[in-house]
Design a protein around this motif. Structure first.
Motif, PDB file in Angstrom:
ATOM      1  N   LYS A   1       0.810  -1.213   0.000  1.00 45.94           N
ATOM      2  CA  LYS A   1       0.000   0.000   0.000  1.00 45.94           C
ATOM      3  C   LYS A   1       0.847   1.268   0.000  1.00 45.94           C
ATOM      4  CE  LYS A   1      -4.000  -2.032   0.132  1.00 45.94           C
ATOM      5  NZ  LYS A   1      -4.962  -1.895  -1.003  1.00 45.94           N
ATOM      6  N   VAL A   2       2.172   1.134   0.009  1.00 46.37           N
ATOM      7  CA  VAL A   2       3.052   2.295  -0.008  1.00 46.37           C
ATOM      8  C   VAL A   2       2.832   3.079  -1.291  1.00 46.37           C
ATOM      9  CG1 VAL A   2       5.450   3.069  -0.126  1.00 46.37           C
ATOM     10  CG2 VAL A   2       4.780   1.281   1.500  1.00 46.37           C
ATOM     11  N   GLY A   3       2.647   4.394  -1.175  1.00 44.77           N
ATOM     12  CA  GLY A   3       2.416   5.262  -2.324  1.00 44.77           C
ATOM     13  C   GLY A   3       0.995   5.208  -2.840  1.00 44.77           C
ATOM     14  N   LYS A   4       0.120   4.533  -2.109  1.00 40.79           N
ATOM     15  CA  LYS A   4      -1.270   4.381  -2.551  1.00 40.79           C
ATOM     16  C   LYS A   4      -2.246   4.875  -1.469  1.00 40.79           C
ATOM     17  CE  LYS A   4      -0.063   0.238  -5.189  1.00 40.79           C
ATOM     18  NZ  LYS A   4      -0.323  -1.207  -5.370  1.00 40.79           N
ATOM     19  N   ASP A   5      -3.525   4.940  -1.877  1.00 48.76           N
ATOM     20  CA  ASP A   5      -4.581   5.287  -0.924  1.00 48.76           C
ATOM     21  C   ASP A   5      -5.091   3.998  -0.296  1.00 48.76           C
ATOM     22  OD1 ASP A   5      -6.779   6.093   0.495  1.00 48.76           O
ATOM     23  OD2 ASP A   5      -7.563   7.417  -1.068  1.00 48.76           O
ATOM     24  N   ALA A   6      -4.790   3.816   0.988  1.00 55.94           N
ATOM     25  CA  ALA A   6      -5.172   2.587   1.691  1.00 55.94           C
ATOM     26  C   ALA A   6      -6.376   2.808   2.598  1.00 55.94           C
ATOM     27  CB  ALA A   6      -3.991   2.072   2.497  1.00 55.94           C
ATOM     28  N   THR A   7      -7.158   3.855   2.352  1.00 53.05           N
ATOM     29  CA  THR A   7      -8.286   4.184   3.223  1.00 53.05           C
ATOM     30  C   THR A   7      -9.286   3.040   3.322  1.00 53.05           C
ATOM     31  OG1 THR A   7      -8.076   6.544   2.690  1.00 53.05           O
ATOM     32  CG2 THR A   7     -10.163   5.806   3.659  1.00 53.05           C
ATOM     33  N   ALA A   8      -9.702   2.523   2.166  1.00 52.91           N
ATOM     34  CA  ALA A   8     -10.713   1.454   2.154  1.00 52.91           C
ATOM     35  C   ALA A   8     -10.210   0.210   2.873  1.00 52.91           C
ATOM     36  CB  ALA A   8     -11.098   1.116   0.716  1.00 52.91           C
ATOM     37  N   ALA A   9      -8.959  -0.133   2.643  1.00 53.42           N
ATOM     38  CA  ALA A   9      -8.401  -1.339   3.259  1.00 53.42           C
ATOM     39  C   ALA A   9      -8.314  -1.186   4.778  1.00 53.42           C
ATOM     40  CB  ALA A   9      -7.019  -1.627   2.671  1.00 53.42           C
ATOM     41  N   PHE A  10      -7.899   0.004   5.233  1.00 55.81           N
ATOM     42  CA  PHE A  10      -7.728   0.207   6.672  1.00 55.81           C
ATOM     43  C   PHE A  10      -9.062   0.328   7.383  1.00 55.81           C
ATOM     44  CE2 PHE A  10      -7.037   2.705  10.509  1.00 55.81           C
ATOM     45  CZ  PHE A  10      -5.919   2.086  11.056  1.00 55.81           C
ATOM     46  N   CYS A  11     -10.025   0.941   6.723  1.00 64.68           N
ATOM     47  CA  CYS A  11     -11.306   1.253   7.381  1.00 64.68           C
ATOM     48  C   CYS A  11     -12.361   0.173   7.157  1.00 64.68           C
ATOM     49  CB  CYS A  11     -11.828   2.590   6.892  1.00 64.68           C
ATOM     50  SG  CYS A  11     -10.743   3.981   7.282  1.00 64.68           S
ATOM     51  N   GLY A  12     -11.967  -1.066   7.029  1.00 60.73           N
ATOM     52  CA  GLY A  12     -12.931  -2.164   6.987  1.00 60.73           C
ATOM     53  C   GLY A  12     -12.912  -2.977   5.722  1.00 60.73           C
ATOM     54  N   GLY A  13     -12.283  -2.460   4.680  1.00 58.17           N
ATOM     55  CA  GLY A  13     -12.256  -3.219   3.428  1.00 58.17           C
ATOM     56  C   GLY A  13     -11.477  -4.510   3.553  1.00 58.17           C
ATOM     57  N   ALA A  14     -10.322  -4.443   4.225  1.00 57.31           N
ATOM     58  CA  ALA A  14      -9.514  -5.641   4.445  1.00 57.31           C
ATOM     59  C   ALA A  14      -9.630  -6.111   5.886  1.00 57.31           C
ATOM     60  CB  ALA A  14      -8.048  -5.358   4.104  1.00 57.31           C
ATOM     61  N   TYR A  15      -9.686  -5.164   6.790  1.00 54.92           N
ATOM     62  CA  TYR A  15      -9.760  -5.504   8.216  1.00 54.92           C
ATOM     63  C   TYR A  15     -10.340  -4.310   8.964  1.00 54.92           C
ATOM     64  CZ  TYR A  15      -8.331  -6.745  12.962  1.00 54.92           C
ATOM     65  OH  TYR A  15      -8.331  -7.038  14.304  1.00 54.92           O
ATOM     66  N   ASP A  16     -11.267  -4.543   9.866  1.00 58.47           N
ATOM     67  CA  ASP A  16     -11.896  -3.475  10.631  1.00 58.47           C
ATOM     68  C   ASP A  16     -11.041  -3.179  11.863  1.00 58.47           C
ATOM     69  OD1 ASP A  16     -13.598  -1.588  11.590  1.00 58.47           O
ATOM     70  OD2 ASP A  16     -15.150  -2.980  12.280  1.00 58.47           O
ATOM     71  N   HIS A  17     -10.139  -2.223  11.711  1.00 59.90           N
ATOM     72  CA  HIS A  17      -9.197  -1.907  12.779  1.00 59.90           C
ATOM     73  C   HIS A  17      -9.908  -1.302  13.993  1.00 59.90           C
ATOM     74  CE1 HIS A  17      -6.384  -2.299   9.394  1.00 59.90           C
ATOM     75  NE2 HIS A  17      -5.472  -2.559  10.328  1.00 59.90           N
ATOM     76  N   GLY A  18      -9.330  -1.529  15.157  1.00 58.64           N
ATOM     77  CA  GLY A  18      -9.897  -1.042  16.411  1.00 58.64           C
ATOM     78  C   GLY A  18      -9.338   0.305  16.826  1.00 58.64           C
ATOM     79  N   ASN A  19      -9.757   0.758  18.004  1.00 59.83           N
ATOM     80  CA  ASN A  19      -9.333   2.068  18.518  1.00 59.83           C
ATOM     81  C   ASN A  19      -7.824   2.196  18.608  1.00 59.83           C
ATOM     82  OD1 ASN A  19     -11.995   2.791  18.774  1.00 59.83           O
ATOM     83  ND2 ASN A  19     -12.103   2.466  20.987  1.00 59.83           N
ATOM     84  N   ALA A  20      -7.168   1.151  19.096  1.00 52.41           N
ATOM     85  CA  ALA A  20      -5.712   1.215  19.270  1.00 52.41           C
ATOM     86  C   ALA A  20      -5.014   1.471  17.946  1.00 52.41           C
ATOM     87  CB  ALA A  20      -5.208  -0.080  19.902  1.00 52.41           C
ATOM     88  N   ALA A  21      -5.500   0.814  16.866  1.00 53.64           N
ATOM     89  CA  ALA A  21      -4.886   0.994  15.543  1.00 53.64           C
ATOM     90  C   ALA A  21      -5.081   2.420  15.051  1.00 53.64           C
ATOM     91  CB  ALA A  21      -5.486  -0.005  14.561  1.00 53.64           C
ATOM     92  N   TYR A  22      -6.281   2.968  15.222  1.00 55.17           N
ATOM     93  CA  TYR A  22      -6.525   4.348  14.792  1.00 55.17           C
ATOM     94  C   TYR A  22      -5.662   5.334  15.573  1.00 55.17           C
ATOM     95  CZ  TYR A  22     -10.539   3.359  11.759  1.00 55.17           C
ATOM     96  OH  TYR A  22     -11.341   2.934  10.728  1.00 55.17           O
ATOM     97  N   ASN A  23      -5.565   5.103  16.885  1.00 49.67           N
ATOM     98  CA  ASN A  23      -4.745   6.002  17.708  1.00 49.67           C
ATOM     99  C   ASN A  23      -3.280   5.936  17.305  1.00 49.67           C
ATOM    100  OD1 ASN A  23      -6.892   6.953  19.293  1.00 49.67           O
ATOM    101  ND2 ASN A  23      -6.727   5.232  20.722  1.00 49.67           N
ATOM    102  N   LEU A  24      -2.772   4.727  17.094  1.00 53.43           N
ATOM    103  CA  LEU A  24      -1.371   4.556  16.716  1.00 53.43           C
ATOM    104  C   LEU A  24      -1.097   5.140  15.340  1.00 53.43           C
ATOM    105  CD1 LEU A  24       1.414   3.371  17.317  1.00 53.43           C
ATOM    106  CD2 LEU A  24       0.618   1.197  16.352  1.00 53.43           C
ATOM    107  N   LEU A  25      -2.017   4.888  14.389  1.00 50.90           N
ATOM    108  CA  LEU A  25      -1.831   5.403  13.035  1.00 50.90           C
ATOM    109  C   LEU A  25      -1.729   6.920  13.031  1.00 50.90           C
ATOM    110  CD1 LEU A  25      -1.842   4.767   9.943  1.00 50.90           C
ATOM    111  CD2 LEU A  25      -4.316   5.201  10.015  1.00 50.90           C
ATOM    112  N   ALA A  26      -2.555   7.586  13.852  1.00 53.21           N
ATOM    113  CA  ALA A  26      -2.562   9.052  13.888  1.00 53.21           C
ATOM    114  C   ALA A  26      -1.213   9.618  14.309  1.00 53.21           C
ATOM    115  CB  ALA A  26      -3.657   9.543  14.827  1.00 53.21           C
ATOM    116  N   MET A  27      -0.461   8.856  15.097  1.00 52.22           N
ATOM    117  CA  MET A  27       0.852   9.313  15.545  1.00 52.22           C
ATOM    118  C   MET A  27       1.887   9.277  14.429  1.00 52.22           C
ATOM    119  SD  MET A  27       0.139  10.216  18.555  1.00 52.22           S
ATOM    120  CE  MET A  27       1.792  10.680  19.054  1.00 52.22           C
ATOM    121  N   MET A  28       1.522   8.667  13.296  1.00 47.51           N
ATOM    122  CA  MET A  28       2.444   8.554  12.162  1.00 47.51           C
ATOM    123  C   MET A  28       2.166   9.587  11.084  1.00 47.51           C
ATOM    124  SD  MET A  28       2.456   4.399  11.806  1.00 47.51           S
ATOM    125  CE  MET A  28       2.505   3.352  13.262  1.00 47.51           C
ATOM    126  N   ARG A  29       1.227  10.506  11.339  1.00 47.08           N
ATOM    127  CA  ARG A  29       0.892  11.521  10.335  1.00 47.08           C
ATOM    128  C   ARG A  29       2.077  12.449  10.061  1.00 47.08           C
ATOM    129  NH1 ARG A  29      -4.783  13.521  13.114  1.00 47.08           N
ATOM    130  NH2 ARG A  29      -6.048  11.636  12.682  1.00 47.08           N
TER     131      ARG A  29
END
Length: 411
Positions: free
Chosen positions: A356-384
């Motif tokens: 997913k590097v260099g691509k839009d992974a929104t659909a995959a992260f937000c339930g398309g491939a896996y429905d990530h939990g709160n911890a994943a969203y919180n951790l991901l935000a720290m990588m902005r």
């Protein structure tokens, strides 16, 4: 040497020492335990006398605090006289004097106008204020109701006789006539019981202002603690009491030790007490919630949070593509994330992330491939590291950890 230390503790000049000492109080508070100590050395305690001492101690401690200091309920005339006699057995002053000082304590808590100001030290608030005349008179308190109360005024007029009979004669006579233990009645049901009652009451002004939690408000020294409740026969949930002094209870939970509350409730069942005042439950919960939020705010302020969108650079799609060749950048919900250091830690494996590097992974992260939990969203935000310029929908710009964020509103 002792006098010098005492003068320094109370801030009394040498010339003022004798004039400032409350000699009567000093005599009661020293002679009473001394007689108990003598009796303990000369007269073995009998089990019947010990039971009587414990029972009379309980009677003594019910006293006149919640009725005459705080008017937290109405008592029938028989109950008023009973409480007055019970309170007199403690030999701690008349209800008129005691309630007047206690009302000043509540109105001027932790200030020089507080007669047993906890900020003057543990010793002073426990017993020192009883031994030395204050350099500042207690603050004004409205006692017009006490001045009109015939039971209060009756006891105040005859206080020394009533307290002598209830404090010394009754415990001795009951043990003497009951099981022929006159000296044991005097030493244990009289002097021991009274000494314990004195310091149990004093602990309300001292220990209950030092030990425990500020469950409802932390701007005053009063605190809640089970040990204080045990030492003071239920008066140890003191933070609650200072916030809601007109409440006939000292604590609201069924398991919290408060014999006086149970006694008053029982009197109400038998028609001896009425109009039991209770602070609205919703207001009590507001105070509890305020302190819980304050504690959580301290935790929140020590947590590192993600950068806000307006603090990040706005990056074009072309720039994003170019930078993604040098490091692992992934686009999710309009934010560009640098996942370089997370690739080998990704629970689903590095391959799923790298593709997913260099691509839009929104659909995959937000339930398309896996429905990530709160911890994943919180951790991901720290990588902005940036925001994509132009027309990409921001699905979740606020992380789960930030949705209930506590905001302090300053006046």
């Amino acid at each position: 040497m002792v006098r010098k230390c005492a003068r320094e503790a109370f801030g009394i000049k040498k010339a003022q020492w004798r004039a400032r000492v409350r000699w009567f109080n000093l005599a009661v508070l020293t002679i009473t335990p001394a007689i108990w100590a003598y009796g303990a050395c000369t007269t073995p305690v009998r089990l019947s006398t010990l039971y009587w001492s414990a029972a009379y101690y309980s009677i003594t401690m019910l006293g006149y605090h919640r009725l005459w200091s705080h008017r937290s309920y109405k008592a029938s005339k028989p109950l008023q006289y009973l409480l007055m006699l019970m309170g007199s057995s403690a030999v701690q002053g008349s209800a008129y004097w005691w309630a007047r000082g206690h009302r000043s304590h509540h109105r001027y808590t932790d200030t020089p106008l507080d007669p047993y100001n906890a900020k003057r030290g543990l010793f002073y608030s426990h017993i020192g204020w009883m031994l030395v005349k204050p350099d500042t008179k207690p603050g004004y308190a409205d006692i017009s109701d006490l001045q009109k109360d015939d039971v209060v005024q009756w006891q105040h007029r005859w206080y020394f006789i009533i307290s002598a009979v209830m404090g010394y004669v009754v415990p001795t006579v009951v043990a003497g006539l009951g099981w022929n233990d006159w000296w044991g009645g005097l030493y244990y049901a009289g002097m021991m019981r009274m000494t314990l009652a004195h310091h149990s009451t004093f602990c309300i002004n001292s220990i209950a202002h030092y030990l425990g939690e500020t469950s409802y408000d932390d701007r005053k020294t009063a605190r809640d603690h089970l040990l204080s409740a045990l030492l003071t026969m239920g008066e140890g949930y003191h933070n609650f009491h200072h916030q809601f002094p007109m409440d006939y209870r000292n604590a609201t939970k069924w398991y919290q030790y408060d014999p006086t509350k149970w006694f008053i409730a029982a009197c109400a069942v038998f028609g001896l007490a009425s109009n039991l005042r209770v602070f609205p439950d919703s207001e009590i919960k507001k105070s509890e919630l305020t302190m819980e939020l304050k504690a959580l705010k301290k935790v929140q302020d020590n947590i590192r949070w993600p950068a806000k969108a307006e603090e990040l650079p706005v990056v074009s799609w072309e720039t994003f593509q170019e930078q993604a060749k040098k490091r692992a950048l992934v686009l999710i919900s309009g934010f560009i994330h640098d996942v370089t250091d997370f690739v080998d830690q990704h629970p689903g494996g590095r391959y799923l992330l790298l593709k997913k590097v260099g691509k839009d992974a929104t659909a995959a992260f937000c339930g398309g491939a896996y429905d990530h939990g709160n911890a994943a969203y919180n951790l991901l935000a720290m990588m902005r590291v940036g925001v994509l310029h132009g027309g990409v929908e921001h699905i979740k710009t606020i992380t789960p950890g930030e949705r209930l964020r506590i905001i302090e509103v300053r006046e």
